[in-house]
Design an enzyme around this catalytic site. Sequence first.
Site, PDB file in Angstrom:
ATOM      1  CG  ASP A  76      -1.872  -1.244   1.416  1.00  0.00           C
ATOM      2  OD1 ASP A  76      -2.345  -1.759   0.193  1.00  0.00           O
ATOM      3  OD2 ASP A  76      -2.014  -1.838   2.288  1.00  0.00           O
ATOM      4  CD  GLU A  96      -9.169  -2.009  -1.556  1.00  0.00           C
ATOM      5  OE1 GLU A  96      -9.694  -2.220  -0.286  1.00  0.00           O
ATOM      6  OE2 GLU A  96      -8.533  -2.957  -1.797  1.00  0.00           O
TER       7      GLU A  96
END
Length: 543
Positions: free
Chosen positions: A47, A220
């Site tokens: 991420d 997301e």
Amino acid sequence: MSIAATLLAASASFGWFSYDGADPVDQAVVVAPDEYRNPILQGFYPDPSITQVGEDYYLVHSTFSWFPGIPVWHSRDLVSWRQIGNAIDRPDQLDFGKLGMSRGVFAPAIEHHAGTFYILNTCVDCGGNFVITASDPAGPWSDPVWLPDLEGGIDPSLFVDADGNAWLINNGPPVGTPRYDGHRAIWIQKFDLATLKTMGERTVLIDGGVEPDTNPVWIEGPHIYQHDGWYYLSCAEGGTSLNHSQVILRSRTPDGPYTPGPNPILTQRDLPADRPYPVTAAGHADFVTTPDGRWWASFLAIRPYAGDFANTGRETFLLPVEWHDGWPQILPPATPIPLSLPRPLPADTAGAPPTSGAFAWREEFDGPTLSPEWIGMRIPREQWWDLAAEPGTLTLQVRPDGLGSFGNPSFLGRRQSHAHASAATSVTLQGDVGQAGLAAVQNDDYWLAIAVTRQGGTQKVRLLRRAGPEEVAAGIAVAEASVPASGPVELKAEADGATYRFSYRDEAGWHQLGPDQDGTLLSTERAGGFTGAVFGLFASDVP
């Protein structure tokens, strides 16, 4: 009693720790001096989020329930990175309790505006969404300021418009009842940079994904960028496994409406599984520009050693972004991620540790503090490690928490960065209780370890395994052997893709302890979750 005296009463002293890793691709892919190698950060660094301040770039990652959390990296060439700190480095900032290792802090997003750095983040099952700030990205970072309006969502990020207006964007539940499993929405809301509070109504930007009729899952990781009079919304879609992708939309205003472009702009799901040196699960990208106006994307992907098995977790990659007819594209369809490319900027490698390709390092524990790469399981509530009790050693206190306790064991580790790697150490067990040694840990339920134990004046080495929650928390003893009754014992763990071997050394040399071990238990394919394997040092009084 001093901390040093307490630690020495029942403890383990580690004289050094070494790591060495090299994968077949490191020899197969030749990288020229003016090129760089993907991934740029190997091992469990998922991420990635990136921001730019002049000629300086800063990068952060998810760490879930590992502590310290959210590593902060600095670079001037986008390839050579130096970890300058951790944004979550104080026990009172967050409380992970007994959360699983894949809960805790998800998907941080870093931004800079007017002299202040912001990290937006979610502490899953431990408080919700929050923002922390710092004037220096190396820290200290503030205590969390909680964002209750974002309840139920994850992956918040910050966008500050040219007019100074700020917006928060995040993943959240859709309006009404979800139509299917994985049905999520992307929301936006104004944000006051002075008070760190949301303002006004929240608005849905995307409901489901770029093609709602196909029931897309897990939209997301949203980020908004401004370019040529347009606002671009970039999101991950498809889940973090093989169907992961990056999608793009644009609008004339930050709060929409947004129109999808040619999508996806990045994926590896449209490639044959039998391709050489596969990279899979690419997505969760963040964009940045270089001084010459070129755009680049940092993103996560996985390098499996067989099938869908990968013990190194989700890693950080870097690719250029091309613009076509007003739309950004990271990779054309059905294009493998390049493993070597021309550098985006002149190399600036001074002081940067190795993070890509074949590399090795050694820790002598001769400094006043541990380097920021060292991490432990959850938040420590007491000081159970020390570098001053015995100069040139790391001392860990023997404590009741073990590797399978869902607590905060005396364990410090660093990420496994290669499928083919080895870690080694020298350990001296103090006292006549407990055990200490070298472990490869995925989470509380899945780990392998070699430990030195001493009872009744005899000392042994023991191979331990926990291959799931159904096995005892202390692990199953697979094999053991006698070693000299006193003095240091050298231990080694070797990873060879799906096979792990554990060894000890005596006067006759190295000896493998027990049979080869099934290393797939350290993969997310078996152990679940979102992390990667960590090699580390531990001490406990678990028999």
